[in-house]
Write an enzyme that holds these catalytic residues in place. Structure first.
Site, PDB file in Angstrom:
ATOM      1  N   LYS A   9       0.841  -1.203   0.000  1.00 47.90           N
ATOM      2  CA  LYS A   9       0.000   0.000   0.000  1.00 47.90           C
ATOM      3  C   LYS A   9       0.882   1.262   0.000  1.00 47.90           C
ATOM      4  O   LYS A   9       2.102   1.178   0.227  1.00 47.90           O
ATOM      5  CB  LYS A   9      -0.917  -0.046   1.227  1.00 47.90           C
ATOM      6  N   TYR A  49     -12.227  -2.336  -3.504  1.00 44.47           N
ATOM      7  CA  TYR A  49     -12.765  -2.400  -2.150  1.00 44.47           C
ATOM      8  C   TYR A  49     -14.299  -2.428  -2.128  1.00 44.47           C
ATOM      9  O   TYR A  49     -14.899  -2.091  -1.108  1.00 44.47           O
ATOM     10  CB  TYR A  49     -12.226  -1.238  -1.321  1.00 44.47           C
ATOM     11  N   PHE A  57     -15.687   3.271   7.125  1.00 42.36           N
ATOM     12  CA  PHE A  57     -14.327   3.684   6.758  1.00 42.36           C
ATOM     13  C   PHE A  57     -14.065   3.636   5.252  1.00 42.36           C
ATOM     14  O   PHE A  57     -12.946   3.850   4.809  1.00 42.36           O
ATOM     15  CB  PHE A  57     -13.284   2.847   7.509  1.00 42.36           C
ATOM     16  N   ARG A  85      -1.638 -14.534   3.747  1.00 48.48           N
ATOM     17  CA  ARG A  85      -2.418 -13.847   4.789  1.00 48.48           C
ATOM     18  C   ARG A  85      -1.764 -14.050   6.162  1.00 48.48           C
ATOM     19  O   ARG A  85      -1.702 -13.138   6.972  1.00 48.48           O
ATOM     20  CB  ARG A  85      -3.863 -14.355   4.806  1.00 48.48           C
ATOM     21  N   ARG A 102       2.657  -6.979   9.067  1.00 45.23           N
ATOM     22  CA  ARG A 102       1.979  -5.913   9.806  1.00 45.23           C
ATOM     23  C   ARG A 102       2.469  -5.839  11.250  1.00 45.23           C
ATOM     24  O   ARG A 102       2.600  -4.747  11.824  1.00 45.23           O
ATOM     25  CB  ARG A 102       0.468  -6.122   9.753  1.00 45.23           C
ATOM     26  N   HIS A 115      -1.846  -5.354   1.268  1.00 48.96           N
ATOM     27  CA  HIS A 115      -3.138  -6.006   0.994  1.00 48.96           C
ATOM     28  C   HIS A 115      -2.866  -7.401   0.455  1.00 48.96           C
ATOM     29  O   HIS A 115      -1.918  -7.608  -0.302  1.00 48.96           O
ATOM     30  CB  HIS A 115      -3.935  -5.228  -0.062  1.00 48.96           C
ATOM     31  N   GLU A 126      -9.287 -10.030  -8.123  1.00 53.45           N
ATOM     32  CA  GLU A 126      -8.319  -8.941  -7.963  1.00 53.45           C
ATOM     33  C   GLU A 126      -7.187  -9.037  -8.989  1.00 53.45           C
ATOM     34  O   GLU A 126      -6.727  -8.018  -9.509  1.00 53.45           O
ATOM     35  CB  GLU A 126      -7.785  -8.940  -6.523  1.00 53.45           C
TER      36      GLU A 126
HETATM   37  P1  RTP Z   1      -6.816  -5.963   2.988  1.00 53.16           P
HETATM   38  O1  RTP Z   1      -8.129  -6.210   2.289  1.00 53.16           O
HETATM   39  O2  RTP Z   1      -6.321  -4.550   2.857  1.00 53.16           O
HETATM   40  O3  RTP Z   1      -5.787  -6.992   2.659  1.00 53.16           O
HETATM   41  O4  RTP Z   1      -7.025  -6.134   4.551  1.00 53.16           O
HETATM   42  P2  RTP Z   1      -7.854  -7.252   5.276  1.00 53.16           P
HETATM   43  O5  RTP Z   1      -8.444  -8.217   4.306  1.00 53.16           O
HETATM   44  O6  RTP Z   1      -6.970  -7.775   6.351  1.00 53.16           O
HETATM   45  O7  RTP Z   1      -9.003  -6.392   5.930  1.00 53.16           O
HETATM   46  P3  RTP Z   1     -10.423  -5.990   5.332  1.00 53.16           P
HETATM   47  O8  RTP Z   1     -11.447  -6.358   6.317  1.00 53.16           O
HETATM   48  O9  RTP Z   1     -10.557  -6.453   3.919  1.00 53.16           O
HETATM   49  O10 RTP Z   1     -10.313  -4.397   5.342  1.00 53.16           O
HETATM   50  C1  RTP Z   1      -9.701  -3.713   4.278  1.00 53.16           C
HETATM   51  C2  RTP Z   1      -8.862  -2.595   4.827  1.00 53.16           C
HETATM   52  O11 RTP Z   1      -9.699  -1.620   5.381  1.00 53.16           O
HETATM   53  C3  RTP Z   1      -9.031  -0.978   6.447  1.00 53.16           C
HETATM   54  N1  RTP Z   1      -9.854  -1.056   7.637  1.00 53.16           N
HETATM   55  N2  RTP Z   1     -10.067  -0.025   8.408  1.00 53.16           N
HETATM   56  N3  RTP Z   1     -11.016   1.685  10.427  1.00 53.16           N
HETATM   57  C4  RTP Z   1     -11.314   0.394  10.468  1.00 53.16           C
HETATM   58  O12 RTP Z   1     -11.948  -0.104  11.377  1.00 53.16           O
HETATM   59  C5  RTP Z   1     -10.852  -0.452   9.394  1.00 53.16           C
HETATM   60  N4  RTP Z   1     -11.109  -1.744   9.226  1.00 53.16           N
HETATM   61  C6  RTP Z   1     -10.476  -2.122   8.111  1.00 53.16           C
HETATM   62  C7  RTP Z   1      -7.721  -1.676   6.675  1.00 53.16           C
HETATM   63  O13 RTP Z   1      -6.683  -0.928   6.081  1.00 53.16           O
HETATM   64  C8  RTP Z   1      -7.915  -2.993   5.949  1.00 53.16           C
HETATM   65  O14 RTP Z   1      -6.692  -3.488   5.502  1.00 53.16           O
HETATM   66 MG    MG Z   2      -9.542  -7.675   2.620  1.00 54.52          MG
END
Ligand code: RTP
Ligand code: MG
Length: 148
Positions: A9, A49, A57, A85, A102, A115, A126
């Site tokens: 990112k 996204y 968010f 992951r 992370r 990501h 993706e």
């Molecule tokens: P990513 O998609 O970026 O690989 O991350 P992830 O699967 O671990 O998490 P995901 O639930 O898909 O969330 C995507 C990204 O959104 C941001 N986020 N912010 N403020 C918040 O509570 C919150 N929750 C998620 C994070 O940057 C996350 O990587």
């Molecule tokens: Mg995700």
């Protein structure tokens, strides 16, 4: 062979972590089949996204991911989707273990460095969103003998 989509990112690019992150997946034994430094358009960010559209968010997420260049990659190997992951660590760096990307480099959930696709379906969606077929390279590292 399984493939996944990973992306450093904008915070990771700004902090010069591209090499470190690529190195971790190389060291693990996975094969890089595609990679490019790019800016993400508003439209691509919203598509990528899309699953988070209704989340509070979402706006911040799109703003952040379009704020500077990302390094988009496709990696190949056995169980690469779930293992990547694990190597990334939990979404919220407060909970990601030391030794994970992370866990080692991030502090807040909004700026969590990397990501990675969370399932086979997301991986294929993706990869197609970010790469054209001709940008992915299939090769066998054992056929050439460049190293003496
Ligand atoms: P990513 O998609 O970026 O690989 O991350 P992830 O699967 O671990 O998490 P995901 O639930 O898909 O969330 C995507 C990204 O959104 C941001 N986020 N912010 N403020 C918040 O509570 C919150 N929750 C998620 C994070 O940057 C996350 O990587
Ligand atoms: Mg995700």
């Amino acid at each position: 062979m399984e493939r996944t989509f990973l992306m450093v990112k904008p915070d990771g690019v700004q902090r010069n972590l591209v090499g470190e992150i690529v190195g971790r997946f190389e060291d693990k034994g996975y094969q890089l089949v595609g990679g490019k430094l790019m800016n993400i358009s508003q439209e691509l960010a919203e598509q990528h996204y899309g699953e988070h559209k209704e989340r509070p968010f979402f706006g911040e997420l799109v703003e952040f991911i379009t704020s500077g260049p990302v390094f988009a990659m496709v990696w190949e190997g056995e169980n690469v989707i779930s293992t990547a992951r694990l190597m990334m660590g939990a979404t919220n760096p407060k909970e990601s273990a030391p030794g994970t990307i992370r866990g080692d480099f991030a502090v807040t959930v909004g700026k969590n460095i990397i990501h990675g696709s969370d399932s086979a379906e997301s991986a294929s969606r993706e990869i197609n969103l970010f790469f054209k077929e001709e940008e992915l390279v299939t090769y066998d590292k054992t056929v050439n003998n460049w190293i003496n």
